[in-house]
Design a protein around this motif. Structure first.
Motif, PDB file in Angstrom:
ATOM      1  N   CYS A 117     -30.498 -46.670  16.386  1.00 23.36           N
ATOM      2  CA  CYS A 117     -29.910 -46.683  17.570  1.00 23.36           C
ATOM      3  C   CYS A 117     -28.357 -47.332  17.626  1.00 23.36           C
ATOM      4  N   ALA A 118     -28.255 -48.286  16.742  1.00 23.52           N
ATOM      5  CA  ALA A 118     -26.908 -48.812  16.354  1.00 23.52           C
ATOM      6  C   ALA A 118     -26.154 -47.803  16.055  1.00 23.52           C
ATOM      7  N   MET A 119     -26.165 -47.107  15.204  1.00 17.28           N
ATOM      8  CA  MET A 119     -25.428 -45.825  14.512  1.00 17.28           C
ATOM      9  C   MET A 119     -25.363 -44.733  15.505  1.00 17.28           C
ATOM     10  N   SER A 120     -26.387 -44.343  16.177  1.00 10.28           N
ATOM     11  CA  SER A 120     -26.088 -43.490  17.114  1.00 10.28           C
ATOM     12  C   SER A 120     -24.882 -43.696  18.243  1.00 10.28           C
ATOM     13  N   THR A 121     -24.872 -44.815  18.634  1.00 11.63           N
ATOM     14  CA  THR A 121     -23.963 -45.575  19.794  1.00 11.63           C
ATOM     15  C   THR A 121     -22.660 -45.672  19.085  1.00 11.63           C
ATOM     16  N   ALA A 122     -22.690 -46.424  17.991  1.00 12.60           N
ATOM     17  CA  ALA A 122     -21.404 -46.927  17.605  1.00 12.60           C
ATOM     18  C   ALA A 122     -20.835 -45.868  16.773  1.00 12.60           C
ATOM     19  N   PHE A 123     -21.571 -45.060  16.059  1.00 14.84           N
ATOM     20  CA  PHE A 123     -20.560 -44.135  15.269  1.00 14.84           C
ATOM     21  C   PHE A 123     -20.602 -42.891  15.887  1.00 14.84           C
ATOM     22  N   THR A 124     -21.913 -42.285  16.080  1.00 20.91           N
ATOM     23  CA  THR A 124     -21.781 -40.868  16.350  1.00 20.91           C
ATOM     24  C   THR A 124     -21.249 -40.843  17.776  1.00 20.91           C
ATOM     25  N   GLY A 125     -21.589 -41.478  18.887  1.00 20.17           N
ATOM     26  CA  GLY A 125     -21.313 -41.569  20.344  1.00 20.17           C
ATOM     27  C   GLY A 125     -19.920 -42.019  20.374  1.00 20.17           C
ATOM     28  N   GLN A 126     -19.518 -43.022  19.948  1.00 21.01           N
ATOM     29  CA  GLN A 126     -18.416 -43.513  20.029  1.00 21.01           C
ATOM     30  C   GLN A 126     -17.311 -42.576  19.333  1.00 21.01           C
ATOM     31  N   GLY A 127     -17.808 -42.145  18.159  1.00 17.30           N
ATOM     32  CA  GLY A 127     -16.655 -41.440  17.359  1.00 17.30           C
ATOM     33  C   GLY A 127     -16.449 -39.943  18.177  1.00 17.30           C
ATOM     34  N   ILE A 128     -17.555 -39.512  18.839  1.00 16.94           N
ATOM     35  CA  ILE A 128     -17.146 -38.176  19.473  1.00 16.94           C
ATOM     36  C   ILE A 128     -16.326 -38.522  20.869  1.00 16.94           C
ATOM     37  N   SER A 129     -16.581 -39.522  21.440  1.00 17.66           N
ATOM     38  CA  SER A 129     -16.018 -39.910  22.757  1.00 17.66           C
ATOM     39  C   SER A 129     -14.655 -40.133  22.427  1.00 17.66           C
ATOM     40  N   THR A 130     -14.209 -41.012  21.429  1.00 17.46           N
ATOM     41  CA  THR A 130     -12.809 -41.157  21.277  1.00 17.46           C
ATOM     42  C   THR A 130     -12.164 -40.061  20.810  1.00 17.46           C
ATOM     43  N   GLY A 131     -12.737 -39.280  19.884  1.00 16.94           N
ATOM     44  CA  GLY A 131     -12.069 -37.915  19.531  1.00 16.94           C
ATOM     45  C   GLY A 131     -11.646 -37.145  20.686  1.00 16.94           C
ATOM     46  N   PHE A 132     -12.538 -36.888  21.459  1.00 17.34           N
ATOM     47  CA  PHE A 132     -12.007 -36.035  22.614  1.00 17.34           C
ATOM     48  C   PHE A 132     -10.983 -36.733  23.796  1.00 17.34           C
ATOM     49  N   ASP A 133     -11.238 -38.153  23.750  1.00 23.23           N
ATOM     50  CA  ASP A 133     -10.229 -38.813  24.618  1.00 23.23           C
ATOM     51  C   ASP A 133      -8.879 -38.611  23.864  1.00 23.23           C
ATOM     52  N   ARG A 134      -8.846 -38.657  22.770  1.00 24.82           N
ATOM     53  CA  ARG A 134      -7.610 -38.363  21.856  1.00 24.82           C
ATOM     54  C   ARG A 134      -7.034 -37.120  22.179  1.00 24.82           C
ATOM     55  N   ARG A 135      -7.832 -36.152  22.166  1.00 25.06           N
ATOM     56  CA  ARG A 135      -7.505 -34.805  22.161  1.00 25.06           C
ATOM     57  C   ARG A 135      -6.774 -34.379  23.573  1.00 25.06           C
ATOM     58  N   TYR A 136      -7.268 -35.018  24.645  1.00 22.54           N
ATOM     59  CA  TYR A 136      -6.798 -34.591  25.644  1.00 22.54           C
ATOM     60  C   TYR A 136      -5.845 -35.712  26.356  1.00 22.54           C
ATOM     61  N   GLY A 137      -5.438 -36.641  25.607  1.00 23.63           N
ATOM     62  CA  GLY A 137      -4.215 -37.625  25.913  1.00 23.63           C
ATOM     63  C   GLY A 137      -4.873 -38.794  26.547  1.00 23.63           C
ATOM     64  N   VAL A 138      -5.996 -39.011  26.763  1.00 19.68           N
ATOM     65  CA  VAL A 138      -6.377 -40.121  27.368  1.00 19.68           C
ATOM     66  C   VAL A 138      -6.117 -41.406  26.610  1.00 19.68           C
ATOM     67  N   LEU A 139      -6.480 -41.486  25.552  1.00 18.68           N
ATOM     68  CA  LEU A 139      -5.773 -42.685  24.641  1.00 18.68           C
ATOM     69  C   LEU A 139      -4.405 -43.005  24.592  1.00 18.68           C
ATOM     70  N   ARG A 140      -3.731 -42.116  24.346  1.00 10.25           N
ATOM     71  CA  ARG A 140      -1.995 -42.302  24.715  1.00 10.25           C
ATOM     72  C   ARG A 140      -1.686 -42.831  26.059  1.00 10.25           C
TER      73      ARG A 140
END
Length: 252
Positions: free
Chosen positions: A73-96
């Motif tokens: 569960c920890a790996m699913s949320t912290a690594f896979t889930g957060q990684g995918i979410s952050t990656g697409f936030d970065r793509r669409y300029g949300v992080l910037r």
């Protein structure tokens, strides 16, 4: 003199709490991430409980299975889930965009960590309810070290997820995080103890964050002991991945 009226930004803590709430709700509303965070771990728990894969490991099937499922569960949320979410936030300029608001980069990262912990609490509750219904009997003395280890494991996997999400393309982040979820879940010592893995995997899983977290949680819940070696491995992964993410993370 006339006063200049304006709206001051909310206190930093409130900004972080609001960002964490937003991130957590976003993760829970995403069907794919919900499957990774809740559905698949529960299916794995039931599967390990009704099959003989974990027989002879010092406890009942469900007692041996639950620590690994919580680590998953920890790996699913912290690594896979957060990684995918952050990656697409970065793509669409949300992080910037968010990094230039009063929230700031530090507040944004803190909000993501808070979201991971909030979802992890929900996962522990859901898995715990199902596990107790299946006959789980954890050692009472193991709860405190287990909760500390879950937080540390979440920190290590969050750092790894942000490292991947901040250095490669979103499509590659999606592929890498999902592939590693499968490989670490099956052969990384997180669900199946090292004793049940083939020879080459058995020799290296202790040095992986997945193997260290799975082993440490099993020691906590089965014997009520604190695994110092596995904890050190998790601390090293957190420090190294965190430093690498800070050094190479790209906000756009």
């Amino acid at each position: 003199m006339s006063r200049v009226l304006g709206s001051a930004p909310a206190p930093l803590l409130r900004r972080i709490l609001l960002q964490g709430k937003y991130e957590a709700l976003t993760m829970l509303r995403n069907g794919e991430q919900l499957i990774l965070a809740i559905v698949l771990p529960l299916l794995a728990l039931v599967g390990l409980t009704v099959t003989p894969l974990l027989d002879g490991l010092g406890g009942s099937r469900v007692d041996v299975a639950v620590p690994g499922i919580l680590a998953l569960c920890a790996m699913s949320t912290a690594f896979t889930g957060q990684g995918i979410s952050t990656g697409f936030d970065r793509r669409y300029g949300v992080l910037r965009f968010l990094s230039t608001t009063p929230l700031g980069r530090a507040g944004l990262i803190a909000g993501k960590i808070l979201a991971v912990l909030a979802v992890l609490v929900l996962q522990v509750l859901v898995v715990g309810v199902v596990a107790f219904a299946l006959g789980w009997q954890p050692t009472a003395a193991g709860w405190l070290p287990a909760l500390v280890l879950l937080v540390l494991g979440a920190a290590a996997f969050t750092a790894l997820g942000l490292l991947v999400a901040g250095t490669v393309r979103p499509e590659a982040t999606l592929a890498i995080t999902n592939l590693l979820w499968i490989l670490l879940g099956a052969l990384g010592g997180i669900v199946l103890p090292a004793e049940r893995l083939p020879g080459p995997a058995r020799d290296i899983v202790h040095f992986l964050p997945s193997g260290a977290l799975g082993e440490a949680l099993r020691d906590a819940f089965l014997a009520g002991t604190f695994n110092g070696g596995a904890t050190l491995i998790l601390l090293l992964w957190t420090a190294i991945a965190g430093a690498a993410a800070i050094r190479w993370f790209k906000w756009n």
